[in-house]
Design an enzyme around this catalytic site. Sequence first.
Site, PDB file in Angstrom:
ATOM      1  N   HIS B 148       0.849  -1.194   0.000  1.00  0.00           N
ATOM      2  CA  HIS B 148       0.000   0.000   0.000  1.00  0.00           C
ATOM      3  C   HIS B 148       0.881   1.240   0.000  1.00  0.00           C
ATOM      4  CE1 HIS B 148       0.932  -0.316   4.350  1.00  0.00           C
ATOM      5  NE2 HIS B 148       0.940   0.984   4.270  1.00  0.00           N
ATOM      6  N   HIS B 197      -5.862  -1.857   4.776  1.00  0.00           N
ATOM      7  CA  HIS B 197      -5.857  -0.705   3.874  1.00  0.00           C
ATOM      8  C   HIS B 197      -5.063  -1.013   2.617  1.00  0.00           C
ATOM      9  CE1 HIS B 197      -2.147  -0.240   5.996  1.00  0.00           C
ATOM     10  NE2 HIS B 197      -1.881   0.966   5.629  1.00  0.00           N
ATOM     11  N   TYR B 252       9.403   1.668   9.499  1.00  0.00           N
ATOM     12  CA  TYR B 252       9.604   2.722   8.491  1.00  0.00           C
ATOM     13  C   TYR B 252      11.098   2.937   8.295  1.00  0.00           C
ATOM     14  CZ  TYR B 252       4.762   4.600   8.891  1.00  0.00           C
ATOM     15  OH  TYR B 252       3.403   4.799   8.883  1.00  0.00           O
ATOM     16  N   GLU B 262       8.149   1.143   3.888  1.00  0.00           N
ATOM     17  CA  GLU B 262       7.654   0.455   5.088  1.00  0.00           C
ATOM     18  C   GLU B 262       7.663  -1.053   4.813  1.00  0.00           C
ATOM     19  OE1 GLU B 262       3.463   0.992   5.998  1.00  0.00           O
ATOM     20  OE2 GLU B 262       3.759   0.562   8.124  1.00  0.00           O
TER      21      GLU B 262
END
Lengths: 304, 304, 304, 304
Positions: B148, B197, B252, B262
């Site tokens: 994502h 997500h 991260y 990430e």
Amino acid sequence: MGVMRMGYVHAKVTDLAEADQHYSQVMGLYETAREDGTIYYKGWDEFDHHSVVIEEGGVGVVKVGFKVRTLEDLAQYETRLQQFGATVERMSAGENLKVGDGIRFIAPNGHVFELYHEMEQVGVEVGTHCPDSFPMDLRGIGAPNLDHGLFVGDDVEGVEKLFIEALDFYPSERMLATGDDGAPLIATWLSCGNKSHDIAFLKGPDGKLHHFAFYLKDWNHVTAAADILVHHDTPMDLPPTRHGITRGETTYFFDPSGNRNETFAGGYLMYPDRPCVEWTMDQLGKGLDYYRREVTPTFLTVYS
Amino acid sequence: MGVMRMGYVHAKVTDLAEADQHYSQVMGLYETAREDGTIYYKGWDEFDHHSVVIEEGGVGVVKVGFKVRTLEDLAQYETRLQQFGATVERMSAGENLKVGDGIRFIAPNGHVFELYHEMEQVGVEVGTHCPDSFPMDLRGIGAPNLDHGLFVGDDVEGVEKLFIEALDFYPSERMLATGDDGAPLIATWLSCGNKSHDIAFLKGPDGKLHHFAFYLKDWNHVTAAADILVHHDTPMDLPPTRHGITRGETTYFFDPSGNRNETFAGGYLMYPDRPCVEWTMDQLGKGLDYYRREVTPTFLTVYS
Amino acid sequence: MGVMRMGYVHAKVTDLAEADQHYSQVMGLYETAREDGTIYYKGWDEFDHHSVVIEEGGVGVVKVGFKVRTLEDLAQYETRLQQFGATVERMSAGENLKVGDGIRFIAPNGHVFELYHEMEQVGVEVGTHCPDSFPMDLRGIGAPNLDHGLFVGDDVEGVEKLFIEALDFYPSERMLATGDDGAPLIATWLSCGNKSHDIAFLKGPDGKLHHFAFYLKDWNHVTAAADILVHHDTPMDLPPTRHGITRGETTYFFDPSGNRNETFAGGYLMYPDRPCVEWTMDQLGKGLDYYRREVTPTFLTVYS
Amino acid sequence: MGVMRMGYVHAKVTDLAEADQHYSQVMGLYETAREDGTIYYKGWDEFDHHSVVIEEGGVGVVKVGFKVRTLEDLAQYETRLQQFGATVERMSAGENLKVGDGIRFIAPNGHVFELYHEMEQVGVEVGTHCPDSFPMDLRGIGAPNLDHGLFVGDDVEGVEKLFIEALDFYPSERMLATGDDGAPLIATWLSCGNKSHDIAFLKGPDGKLHHFAFYLKDWNHVTAAADILVHHDTPMDLPPTRHGITRGETTYFFDPSGNRNETFAGGYLMYPDRPCVEWTMDQLGKGLDYYRREVTPTFLTVYS
């Protein structure tokens, strides 16, 4: 593309009290309702009223519900199922506790499936405002979600065709008897979203249940769950291992009535354009138990 | 419901050789093509030709591609984007290497998105016949998939509205400035499938990249990946932890040009009917870094 | 209290090249010397010159070395072994490559053991100055250390008595044939430090090897190692599980000559005052394979 | 070689009820005795009566007990401590609840240490006959064992020398101010067995406690424990990470009185012949927090 997930499994159990002990204390499901001879449960991360229903009187599966995204999906699937040749009937709100209107059909492998769009939501313990990642003090395994089921019946080609053509599922993995052209289909794993499978079918006697599975977070949760099963003397069928098929991390075990359960984690990200993996029966050992590479004898013989 | 996934991120890098070292040796992506000043990569579990494109000359994101399920989806989304008020243009097969016809639009937050239905498949090393669960001898982190992206821009409400209304995404989590009525939306996390997500948006300067993420199997892979980052002296921004937001397990870090990457695992099963989680900015620490409960200063200030 | 650890296992293999492939590429040991028909290896976290020696010509174990803390320990143990009634001989520096003076005795179960105080140190790849936690790019399993061995022989009581009385070991767990008074001792696990065991003995034909084990960091490393074994088609004997005995996380498998190896993690903190755990043979299934609770048929029948 | 382990830490707390909540409900220790203003606890895998004692009235550490293997060790260490120049006194059975005769001395860094050979054993819940691997229904973190402590004082060289010369410890890692010859010793980690450390000392104000640590099984238990800490709003000091020093997996946090605790897993196998690792203060970030590579400000400033 309207089927979201396997929303509930309704199973039969020989002894309600024993089964309740298993599903509430060992699996750690939350009881959300109890009627004469029937108990309703949900996992801690499920918002809907229930995902597992047990009913006293026998073993095996009564029916399985899939939740669809919109009311229009119900009408659409009704039409497509009829076009496919399935016998479809309407079911009314309230036929299933807390479940709205829907449709019901019998699949070519003898199983009863229901589609519905509404179930009363009861929410989750952590809430939806700046929530903790999970509730403390879960009982036993503390399963968050129902995940998928594997259902037995003779006509695997037929039921696969129905789920693909009438219900928009797509196959992630398929097991053929041999590598020869026209070899019979022994099993198929089908997805309606991004999980490596939402339902699977295996050749065998019609209407039988192979297992239904609970989703766990990862391999460490699968092995921690196995410790809890051992502690409760839950009969274990396939101790913690990884499936070659779907790459899922898994344990198979039986509820007190002999219905097989699974704890399942992992698998890959599935999409409609991901090529289907093909297996042949000579590699079933690798597919079932990636490390041991042997077929548990019960796998192809013990159903409920 | 035709958008399947974020299929590619096309980013700019200041030094192609350094970036190549990072994406091929540290992230362990497979190079699938190289043209003048541009390199194409895929993860080991991706069948399509590429998911990451890097192009020499600056930093940040050039554009992001989403793959849709059918050709009809392209036409349908073109119409709906125009109805929404977005400027949409057709793109032709070959404008993007190995990618078919599609459409392109600029979102209210200044980012360029492309939708496409076809990309040449190059397959995976383990194949699709009785496959091993993963290839041996992966380099570095051996990331299997692009997952994502989080994109920065001023009009978070606008871009969220576009993705929901014109592209069928649904929000899993939202961050508001305060708990007051009408408080501005600071960030939103949107899904087009079952992942917690597929894309997210953050308030800030238009057209900026916050990060793009690679999917890893679980928490142990996230921490093992962090060891590899440390070994390569990759600048780490948020060491291994869990997000409260999405429950994702995360690290991260920055590529040599300063684009944030990430590694991401976990999260819950998302569905269109799952209630949206709401956060307020005073709980951003818990949302970002569940254990430390502090906001890394760079989180709201460093973009590329 | 002078015995520090099992410093080396010297085993026989039927084919040196095949065995080398296993120990160097699959187990990931570092070759430190090679002489006519013999190869020496160390794990990445071992400072001494070698911990595994393989010699072409048969199968099974030639001898096992224990490193003692001081030169005085050698003299002390020589005396105590003689008082115990064992036949002890002096061995000279150089009889074993890079190993100093020592003593050698034959245990009541037919095994040859050596005690030594000095072995040339070759160090570790990460060094001892602000070191990284482990080397990158380990091959295969990348085993850090030799851990322990299980040796077969008829006189388990005798060899246990020797290790306790003459060598200061203490039993962590013991397996009796039955719960009856005077039931024969079937197996014993003995520690000379804080690991749950450093050596173990099993009743059976004299001088046989059951397995020797490599230490891994934790359960996730044990299962990751099993993936590597599968990839190399290494014959697996007991797929990843936990032992009830010692609580160790484990996989049993065979080298190409049929010597059983183990990858081992976990176990509890052992101390001389920790009460010994007692098992009876009817619970061997739980002791060996905590989840499956069955005795792998090979466990009590296949030795090398 | 007679010191087996750090057997107990006796600490002061400002509020007994709050502290009890922390040690019994969050850490999950078992209360084994309670006297006026004092509570005794043990971990679930400890056989002895207690390992943690808390006493109302302030903060910091009152004293620390080490258990020795034999009664003769007590006499031997008394002599050696006196020869070293330490002031040693005899302590009688019963001075410490359930603890036998022993000796007591004040170390050069101002801390009070006791050596003892006997403590009443109360056993463990799983027993010692074909035991389960751990008890079900542990509360909170369910810490199995006390592991080690880090104690602050000015004379690090002196206390290190005492523990090496008079008590047979050996250093596993040492931190010097700089790499220059004669640079002051800032900290030292010492082992008396096979753990990477049993005690450590840090330069700073005399008699202060940096932390005491509980042993956990592995990294997954460390992160699961952190979730429990978060749930209880336990102030976290260093969220889950790995130390470069000792390779231990760790979380630092504070009890309600401000005494720092640690959950600790991992580390390497230590032996007296393992070369000591050397650090310099410029690498403290890597040594303390391997991923973040920064020194938590509190690490060198907050003691109790």
